[in-house]
Write a protein that holds these residues in place. Structure first.
Motif, PDB file in Angstrom:
ATOM      1  N   ILE A 124       1.045  -1.407  -0.248  1.00  0.00           N
ATOM      2  CA  ILE A 124       0.374  -0.200  -0.163  1.00  0.00           C
ATOM      3  C   ILE A 124       0.798   0.996   0.193  1.00  0.00           C
ATOM      4  CG2 ILE A 124      -2.099  -1.435   1.329  1.00  0.00           C
ATOM      5  CD1 ILE A 124      -0.917   0.224   3.706  1.00  0.00           C
TER       6      ILE A 124
ATOM      7  N   LYS B 207       9.054   8.080   3.995  1.00  0.00           N
ATOM      8  CA  LYS B 207       9.000   6.471   3.430  1.00  0.00           C
ATOM      9  C   LYS B 207       7.676   6.259   4.173  1.00  0.00           C
ATOM     10  CE  LYS B 207      11.898   2.623   4.965  1.00  0.00           C
ATOM     11  NZ  LYS B 207       9.938   1.995   6.641  1.00  0.00           N
TER      12      LYS B 207
ATOM     13  N   PRO C 210       6.058   2.205   3.672  1.00  0.00           N
ATOM     14  CA  PRO C 210       6.488   0.366   4.479  1.00  0.00           C
ATOM     15  C   PRO C 210       6.959  -0.199   3.447  1.00  0.00           C
ATOM     16  CG  PRO C 210       4.074   0.432   3.989  1.00  0.00           C
ATOM     17  CD  PRO C 210       4.323   2.029   3.941  1.00  0.00           C
ATOM     18  N   LEU C 211       7.986  -0.475   3.849  1.00  0.00           N
ATOM     19  CA  LEU C 211       9.145  -1.603   2.785  1.00  0.00           C
ATOM     20  C   LEU C 211       8.803  -3.098   3.202  1.00  0.00           C
ATOM     21  CD1 LEU C 211      12.323   0.078   3.068  1.00  0.00           C
ATOM     22  CD2 LEU C 211       9.908   0.542   1.756  1.00  0.00           C
ATOM     23  N   ALA C 212       8.211  -4.157   2.847  1.00  0.00           N
ATOM     24  CA  ALA C 212       8.018  -5.352   2.842  1.00  0.00           C
ATOM     25  C   ALA C 212       8.997  -6.302   3.576  1.00  0.00           C
ATOM     26  CB  ALA C 212       7.176  -6.439   1.928  1.00  0.00           C
ATOM     27  N   THR C 213       9.323  -6.955   4.105  1.00  0.00           N
ATOM     28  CA  THR C 213      10.482  -7.769   4.930  1.00  0.00           C
ATOM     29  C   THR C 213      10.066  -9.069   3.901  1.00  0.00           C
ATOM     30  OG1 THR C 213      10.702  -6.226   6.972  1.00  0.00           O
ATOM     31  CG2 THR C 213      12.260  -8.559   6.480  1.00  0.00           C
TER      32      THR C 213
ATOM     33  N   GLY D 181      -3.823   2.062  11.421  1.00  0.00           N
ATOM     34  CA  GLY D 181      -4.715   2.936  10.275  1.00  0.00           C
ATOM     35  C   GLY D 181      -4.033   4.915  11.085  1.00  0.00           C
TER      36      GLY D 181
ATOM     37  N   GLU E 171       7.708   7.982   9.406  1.00  0.00           N
ATOM     38  CA  GLU E 171       6.969   6.659   8.500  1.00  0.00           C
ATOM     39  C   GLU E 171       5.916   6.018   9.089  1.00  0.00           C
ATOM     40  OE1 GLU E 171       9.196   2.271   7.871  1.00  0.00           O
ATOM     41  OE2 GLU E 171      10.211   3.781   9.785  1.00  0.00           O
TER      42      GLU E 171
ATOM     43  N   VAL F 262       3.681   3.948  11.137  1.00  0.00           N
ATOM     44  CA  VAL F 262       3.921   2.485  12.055  1.00  0.00           C
ATOM     45  C   VAL F 262       2.948   0.820  11.037  1.00  0.00           C
ATOM     46  CG1 VAL F 262       3.239   1.529  13.837  1.00  0.00           C
ATOM     47  CG2 VAL F 262       3.892   3.548  14.639  1.00  0.00           C
TER      48      VAL F 262
ATOM     49  N   PRO G 144       0.120  -6.067   2.438  1.00  0.00           N
ATOM     50  CA  PRO G 144       0.074  -6.265   0.792  1.00  0.00           C
ATOM     51  C   PRO G 144      -1.554  -6.683   0.123  1.00  0.00           C
ATOM     52  CG  PRO G 144       0.801  -8.038   2.262  1.00  0.00           C
ATOM     53  CD  PRO G 144       0.788  -6.554   2.620  1.00  0.00           C
TER      54      PRO G 144
ATOM     55  N   ARG H 132     -11.737   2.383   5.171  1.00  0.00           N
ATOM     56  CA  ARG H 132     -13.113   1.178   5.207  1.00  0.00           C
ATOM     57  C   ARG H 132     -12.683   0.675   7.198  1.00  0.00           C
ATOM     58  NH1 ARG H 132     -10.359  -3.031   6.194  1.00  0.00           N
ATOM     59  NH2 ARG H 132      -8.583  -2.345   5.981  1.00  0.00           N
ATOM     60  N   ASP H 133     -11.057   1.237   7.576  1.00  0.00           N
ATOM     61  CA  ASP H 133     -10.373   0.755   9.023  1.00  0.00           C
ATOM     62  C   ASP H 133     -11.919   0.788   9.244  1.00  0.00           C
ATOM     63  OD1 ASP H 133      -9.678   2.583   7.553  1.00  0.00           O
ATOM     64  OD2 ASP H 133      -8.318   2.737   9.533  1.00  0.00           O
TER      65      ASP H 133
HETATM   66  P1  NAP Z   1       0.767  -4.317   8.363  1.00  0.00           P
HETATM   67  O1  NAP Z   1       1.066  -4.166   7.352  1.00  0.00           O
HETATM   68  O2  NAP Z   1       0.709  -3.204   8.866  1.00  0.00           O
HETATM   69  O3  NAP Z   1      -0.951  -4.761   8.271  1.00  0.00           O
HETATM   70  C1  NAP Z   1      -1.391  -5.537   9.027  1.00  0.00           C
HETATM   71  C2  NAP Z   1      -2.729  -4.976   9.620  1.00  0.00           C
HETATM   72  O4  NAP Z   1      -2.840  -3.872  10.241  1.00  0.00           O
HETATM   73  C3  NAP Z   1      -4.049  -4.827   8.001  1.00  0.00           C
HETATM   74  O5  NAP Z   1      -3.706  -5.936   7.498  1.00  0.00           O
HETATM   75  C4  NAP Z   1      -4.540  -3.854   8.369  1.00  0.00           C
HETATM   76  O6  NAP Z   1      -5.795  -4.653   8.862  1.00  0.00           O
HETATM   77  C5  NAP Z   1      -4.122  -2.906   8.963  1.00  0.00           C
HETATM   78  N1  NAP Z   1      -3.721  -2.024   8.333  1.00  0.00           N
HETATM   79  C6  NAP Z   1      -2.448  -1.502   8.014  1.00  0.00           C
HETATM   80  N2  NAP Z   1      -1.922  -0.827   7.093  1.00  0.00           N
HETATM   81  C7  NAP Z   1      -3.674  -0.265   7.698  1.00  0.00           C
HETATM   82  C8  NAP Z   1      -3.423   1.270   6.987  1.00  0.00           C
HETATM   83  N3  NAP Z   1      -2.859   2.102   6.286  1.00  0.00           N
HETATM   84  N4  NAP Z   1      -4.857   1.404   6.818  1.00  0.00           N
HETATM   85  C9  NAP Z   1      -6.625   0.579   7.563  1.00  0.00           C
HETATM   86  N5  NAP Z   1      -5.335  -0.723   8.316  1.00  0.00           N
HETATM   87  C10 NAP Z   1      -4.420  -0.248   8.101  1.00  0.00           C
HETATM   88  O7  NAP Z   1       1.549  -5.724   9.106  1.00  0.00           O
HETATM   89  P2  NAP Z   1       1.647  -6.956   8.487  1.00  0.00           P
HETATM   90  O8  NAP Z   1       1.073  -8.035   7.292  1.00  0.00           O
HETATM   91  O9  NAP Z   1       2.417  -7.616   9.696  1.00  0.00           O
HETATM   92  O10 NAP Z   1       2.975  -6.751   7.321  1.00  0.00           O
HETATM   93  C11 NAP Z   1       2.979  -6.690   6.503  1.00  0.00           C
HETATM   94  C12 NAP Z   1       5.024  -6.568   5.559  1.00  0.00           C
HETATM   95  O11 NAP Z   1       4.778  -5.115   6.072  1.00  0.00           O
HETATM   96  C13 NAP Z   1       5.814  -7.496   6.377  1.00  0.00           C
HETATM   97  O12 NAP Z   1       6.837  -7.516   5.502  1.00  0.00           O
HETATM   98  C14 NAP Z   1       6.270  -6.702   7.040  1.00  0.00           C
HETATM   99  O13 NAP Z   1       7.520  -6.737   7.547  1.00  0.00           O
HETATM  100  C15 NAP Z   1       5.759  -5.354   6.456  1.00  0.00           C
HETATM  101  N6  NAP Z   1       6.300  -3.852   7.798  1.00  0.00           N
HETATM  102  C16 NAP Z   1       7.163  -2.882   7.551  1.00  0.00           C
HETATM  103  C17 NAP Z   1       7.118  -1.646   8.382  1.00  0.00           C
HETATM  104  C18 NAP Z   1       7.543  -0.388   7.847  1.00  0.00           C
HETATM  105  O14 NAP Z   1       8.006  -0.667   6.435  1.00  0.00           O
HETATM  106  N7  NAP Z   1       7.834   0.133   9.031  1.00  0.00           N
HETATM  107  C19 NAP Z   1       6.396  -1.987   9.606  1.00  0.00           C
HETATM  108  C20 NAP Z   1       5.255  -2.932   9.848  1.00  0.00           C
HETATM  109  C21 NAP Z   1       5.553  -4.248   9.362  1.00  0.00           C
HETATM  110  P3  NAP Z   1      -7.061  -5.403   8.951  1.00  0.00           P
HETATM  111  O15 NAP Z   1      -6.698  -6.510   7.963  1.00  0.00           O
HETATM  112  O16 NAP Z   1      -7.269  -5.739  10.036  1.00  0.00           O
HETATM  113  O17 NAP Z   1      -7.793  -4.554   7.878  1.00  0.00           O
END
Ligand code: NAP
Length: 478
Positions: free
Chosen positions: A13, A68, A70-73, A245, A260, A262, A267, A316-317
């Motif tokens: 995203i 920045k 978010p970056l997928a790990t 969010g 950035e 949190v 994905p 939506r959230d």
């Molecule tokens: P995530 O991307 O933060 O998503 C977890 C859940 O949080 C989502 O499924 C969604 O919940 C909700 N969410 C996150 N961002 C949102 C937004 N902007 N608006 C509304 N809801 C939001 O965590 P993850 O799925 O554990 O991690 C995915 C990837 O991101 C991994 O590769 C991880 O390593 C990476 N990551 C990067 C950073 C960074 O770059 N700083 C930080 C954390 C994780 P619902 O499913 O309930 O709708």
């Protein structure tokens, strides 16, 4: 006046929320030359193991400010997290995470006036990632906490509090159990708080802090804490105001600051135009304050409040799939509302954060008197405890030392204590002491003696600094 800022759209995203934040900042009237740079999944795919190309590093070094996504790990390819690489590369030692209730966003805590900030140490602690398998079945992760790291994060917390006219700081630690490592932050906090008589400083044990955050979050203003504690407390706190969010963040370093959200790359929502861009817009607001653009930052906050609470345009959230506004509609509404005021917004009369670590160099602590009074030697062993203990006593005699005790996971297991339940692993530690201060030749003699009897993996000196033992006693040790 214009600013050069490195812009990293990121993964999942990321491009959608970064585009939203960029459009809002541009519409606020602040002139920014965005240098769009790559990091993350695409870079890993090209075969670069750090996930951060040199051009991106150069851009941040030049501009000293980045926004920045978010970056997928990647999981399972041996690559490091690009986020952690950036954090370490630019030594962004402080992570500031505000948690604030938003009018119009209903949560079980609505109306309580939550407005707190977690200041998390960002480069030390267990996240230094120094791990070893001491035996095939016992892992160790080193929790390294320095006085320097503590001073930097504590000063940042106090200066941040001053910049926002905040009056109370809680320092959340587990110093009651980890007296040296977590205790380092507590002691530093108590020392440095004397330089800030205008701010009330309180220590709180971190587990109670978590409990109080759920029970009465409005009592907190600023919480400063170690890396791991801060990671957990800040995610917990973001859930109190509507979730990830709404959780912005700033990574503060001496040479560069990276702003950035949190949240991660979520994905499953990538490309769907239904994600909440607030966290990144609020991160951009923090960036504008860092750049000294206080009016534009406040204007954007007003526009966000009007969009959520007056126009009731929510994603939506917050309101569910059926009623959720698209990311683009939300962004357009915020831009349209720039210039409008939301009554009841708490203007904190922000000032710049006044931290200059080059002016307060942190010297290592010097002691007047020091010596080594013993050593802990860590072994892999499945021998019966009494047999192992006797072997260690023999080794101690050979090195003219004394075996004090043997422990397993910090618990005394030899000499055997009555009523002790022994639940052993294949890793044990023998503590040896000398008749007086030890030198390295005596320690080497001991290691030669023990290596004939058991498999050792690790050795730690037991220091005495200015008359005080600089190590903890085991459970059951006299
Ligand atoms: P995530 O991307 O933060 O998503 C977890 C859940 O949080 C989502 O499924 C969604 O919940 C909700 N969410 C996150 N961002 C949102 C937004 N902007 N608006 C509304 N809801 C939001 O965590 P993850 O799925 O554990 O991690 C995915 C990837 O991101 C991994 O590769 C991880 O390593 C990476 N990551 C990067 C950073 C960074 O770059 N700083 C930080 C954390 C994780 P619902 O499913 O309930 O709708």
């Amino acid at each position: 006046m214009s600013y050069n800022v490195t812009l990293i759209p990121g993964d999942g995203i990321g491009p959608e929320v970064i585009t939203s934040a960029r459009q809002v900042v541009d519409a606020s009237g602040v002139k920014i030359n965005w240098e769009v740079c790559e990091a993350g999944a695409e870079v890993f795919r090209k075969g670069m193991a750090t996930g951060v190309p040199q051009e991106t590093v150069d851009s941040i070094n030049r501009n000293r400010v980045a926004l920045k996504g978010p970056l997928a790990t990647p999981v399972g390819f041996g690559e490091k997290s690009a986020n952690v690489t950036l954090r370490k590369m630019f030594e962004t030692y402080g992570n500031i995470r505000p948690v604030k209730e938003f009018p119009g966003v209903r949560t079980p805590y609505s109306g309580r006036g939550i407005d707190l900030v977690i200041v998390r140490e960002n480069v030390e602690d267990l996240y230094a990632g120094i791990e070893h398998m001491q035996t095939p079945s016992v892992a160790q992760c080193l929790k390294l906490i320095s006085r320097k790291g503590c001073e930097k994060i504590v000063r940042l917390a106090f200066e941040f509090a001053r910049s926002q006219n905040r009056k109370t700081i809680h320092c959340a630690t587990k110093a009651n159990i980890m007296k040296f490592s977590e205790g380092m932050l507590k002691r530093t906090f108590e020392d440095i708080s004397k330089d800030y008589p205008d701010i009330e400083a309180q220590h709180i044990i971190v587990d109670n802090c978590a409990h109080q955050l759920v029970k009465k979050p409005e009592q907190f203003d600023v919480i400063v804490t170690t890396n791991m504690n801060g990671d957990i407390l800040s995610d917990l706190s973001s859930a109190l105001v509507g979730g990830l969010g709404f959780a912005p963040g700033a990574n503060i370093g001496d040479n560069a600051c990276i702003f950035e959200a949190v949240h991660g790359s979520a994905p499953k929502y990538a490309g769907k135009n239904n994600i909440n861009p607030m966290a990144v817009i609020l991160s951009a607001v923090m960036m504008l304050r860092h750049l000294g653009e206080f009016k534009a930052a406040l204007d954007i906050e007003h526009a966000l409040y009007v969009t959520c609470a007056v126009d009731k345009i929510l994603t939506r959230d917050v309101v569910g799939d059926a009623k959720g506004a698209s990311t683009t509609l939300f962004t357009e509404s915020v831009i349209k509302n720039l210039g409008k005021s939301y009554e009841g917004i708490h203007d904190r009369a922000h000032k710049a954060i006044n931290v200059d670590n080059s002016k307060i160099p942190v010297a290592p602590i010097k002691v007047k008197e020091r010596f080594v009074e013993g050593v802990d030697v860590f072994f892999e062993s499945t021998k019966p405890v009494s047999e192992f203990g006797k072997l260690m006593e023999t080794a101690a005699n050979e090195a003219s030392m004394k075996l004090k005790l043997v422990t397993c996971r910090g618990m005394k297991i030899y000499p055997t204590t009555e009523n002790t339940v022994l639940d052993l692993t294949d890793q044990v530690t023998a503590r040896f002491v000398g008749a007086g201060p030890l030198d390295d030749s005596q320690i080497q003699k001991l290691i030669a003696a023990v290596s004939e009897k058991a498999m050792w993996s690790h050795i730690e000196k037991l220091h005495v600094f200015d008359g005080k033992s600089a190590y903890t006693k085991a459970h059951g040790e006299e």
